[in-house]
Design a protein around this motif. Structure first.
Motif, PDB file in Angstrom:
ATOM      1  N   ILE A 105       0.836  -1.199   0.000  1.00 14.03           N
ATOM      2  CA  ILE A 105       0.000   0.000   0.000  1.00 14.03           C
ATOM      3  C   ILE A 105       0.874   1.254   0.000  1.00 14.03           C
ATOM      4  O   ILE A 105       1.673   1.478   0.907  1.00 14.03           O
ATOM      5  CB  ILE A 105      -0.937   0.008   1.220  1.00 14.03           C
ATOM      6  N   ILE A 110      -3.076   3.507  -3.878  1.00 15.89           N
ATOM      7  CA  ILE A 110      -4.383   4.017  -3.450  1.00 15.89           C
ATOM      8  C   ILE A 110      -5.052   4.841  -4.539  1.00 15.89           C
ATOM      9  O   ILE A 110      -6.274   4.775  -4.727  1.00 15.89           O
ATOM     10  CB  ILE A 110      -4.228   4.856  -2.163  1.00 15.89           C
ATOM     11  N   ILE A 175      -7.134   5.709   4.779  1.00 12.41           N
ATOM     12  CA  ILE A 175      -5.883   4.960   4.837  1.00 12.41           C
ATOM     13  C   ILE A 175      -4.807   5.763   5.542  1.00 12.41           C
ATOM     14  O   ILE A 175      -3.998   5.224   6.309  1.00 12.41           O
ATOM     15  CB  ILE A 175      -5.427   4.567   3.416  1.00 12.41           C
ATOM     16  N   TYR A 178      -5.506   5.469   9.145  1.00 15.16           N
ATOM     17  CA  TYR A 178      -5.356   4.087   9.578  1.00 15.16           C
ATOM     18  C   TYR A 178      -3.891   3.675   9.627  1.00 15.16           C
ATOM     19  O   TYR A 178      -3.470   2.937  10.505  1.00 15.16           O
ATOM     20  CB  TYR A 178      -6.139   3.174   8.620  1.00 15.16           C
ATOM     21  N   CYS A 189      -1.504  -4.421  -1.394  1.00 13.34           N
ATOM     22  CA  CYS A 189      -2.424  -3.509  -2.079  1.00 13.34           C
ATOM     23  C   CYS A 189      -3.497  -4.314  -2.800  1.00 13.34           C
ATOM     24  O   CYS A 189      -3.322  -4.721  -3.949  1.00 13.34           O
ATOM     25  CB  CYS A 189      -1.646  -2.642  -3.076  1.00 13.34           C
ATOM     26  N   ILE A 194      -7.819  -1.888   0.714  1.00 16.53           N
ATOM     27  CA  ILE A 194      -8.060  -0.461   0.508  1.00 16.53           C
ATOM     28  C   ILE A 194      -9.492  -0.108   0.869  1.00 16.53           C
ATOM     29  O   ILE A 194      -9.762   0.843   1.598  1.00 16.53           O
ATOM     30  CB  ILE A 194      -7.768  -0.073  -0.956  1.00 16.53           C
TER      31      ILE A 194
END
Length: 216
Positions: A105, A110, A175, A178, A189, A194
């Motif tokens: 990620i 994203i 995100i 988080y 990912c 996501i």
């Protein structure tokens, strides 16, 4: 080798901490420690490319027809053109999202998902507007031409895309918070990392739920 070491470290911790890890972070450990099957990923990418090609071709034909034939540029057909445009870009970005499934990620991971959310949200809102447009033409046929004009449709479409862009920024914000709070840096990912249950619930109540009620 790093994956095996991580598992050994987890197995040799105290019984209480092991239980807590297995109960509370099972899904995160699975995504972080289990390497993806490259053959399945390749197959998924090929299927996605074929579907994306069909999506891009079919929606390109619709957009080209709207530009080519002036008589098709009615107020209600603007909704169809907007729908075709959002679906066209969805077909373009879908393979990118699948290709990034094997990465960790990051902002690069994203961003395509955020764009997909923008496009899908715009598609759902426009489909709802098409249903309302058809309903209005049946219920109020005499006032239809005064209610559904080119200027009003353009305003509706602009508001749909602005709202979709606002909704599309939520994964980045979520995100970011988080990652800071839960140390989520090493997670794979994937769509379900996501767009987890929290974001799915948010999207349902802000987009899909209300649109479903209006469509029904």
């Amino acid at each position: 080798m790093n994956h095996e070491t991580s598992r050994v470290n987890i197995n040799f911790t105290t019984e209480a901490s092991t239980t807590d890890i297995l109960v509370s972070n099972t899904s995160s450990l699975n995504y972080a420690l289990v390497p993806p099957n490259h053959y399945q990923l390749l197959l998924l990418l090929v299927i996605t490319l074929l579907l994306a090609g069909c999506i891009i071709f079919s929606n390109s034909v619709i957009i080209a027809a709207m530009f080519r034939y002036k008589r098709l540029r009615t107020a209600s057909n603007y909704f169809i053109m907007s729908l075709a445009l959002s679906d066209l870009w969805t077909g373009i970005f879908l393979p990118i999202c699948v290709f990034l499934q094997n990465t960790i990620i990051t902002w690069l991971c994203i961003l395509p998902y955020c764009i997909i959310i923008v496009l899908v949200t715009a598609s759902v809102l426009v489909m709802t507007a098409i249903a309302v447009d058809r309903f209005t033409s049946l219920v109020q046929p005499l006032r239809y031409n005064n209610l559904i004009t080119h200027s009003s449709v353009e305003r509706y479409i602009a508001s749909f895309w602005i709202y979709s862009c606002i909704i599309g920024t939520t994964p980045i914000i979520y995100i970011q918070c988080y990652v800071v709070k839960e140390d989520f840096h090493d997670t794979q990912c994937s769509f379900y990392n996501i767009i987890d249950k929290t974001l799915q619930t948010f999207l349902f109540f802000t987009v899909y739920g209300p649109c479903s009620v209006i469509l029904l």
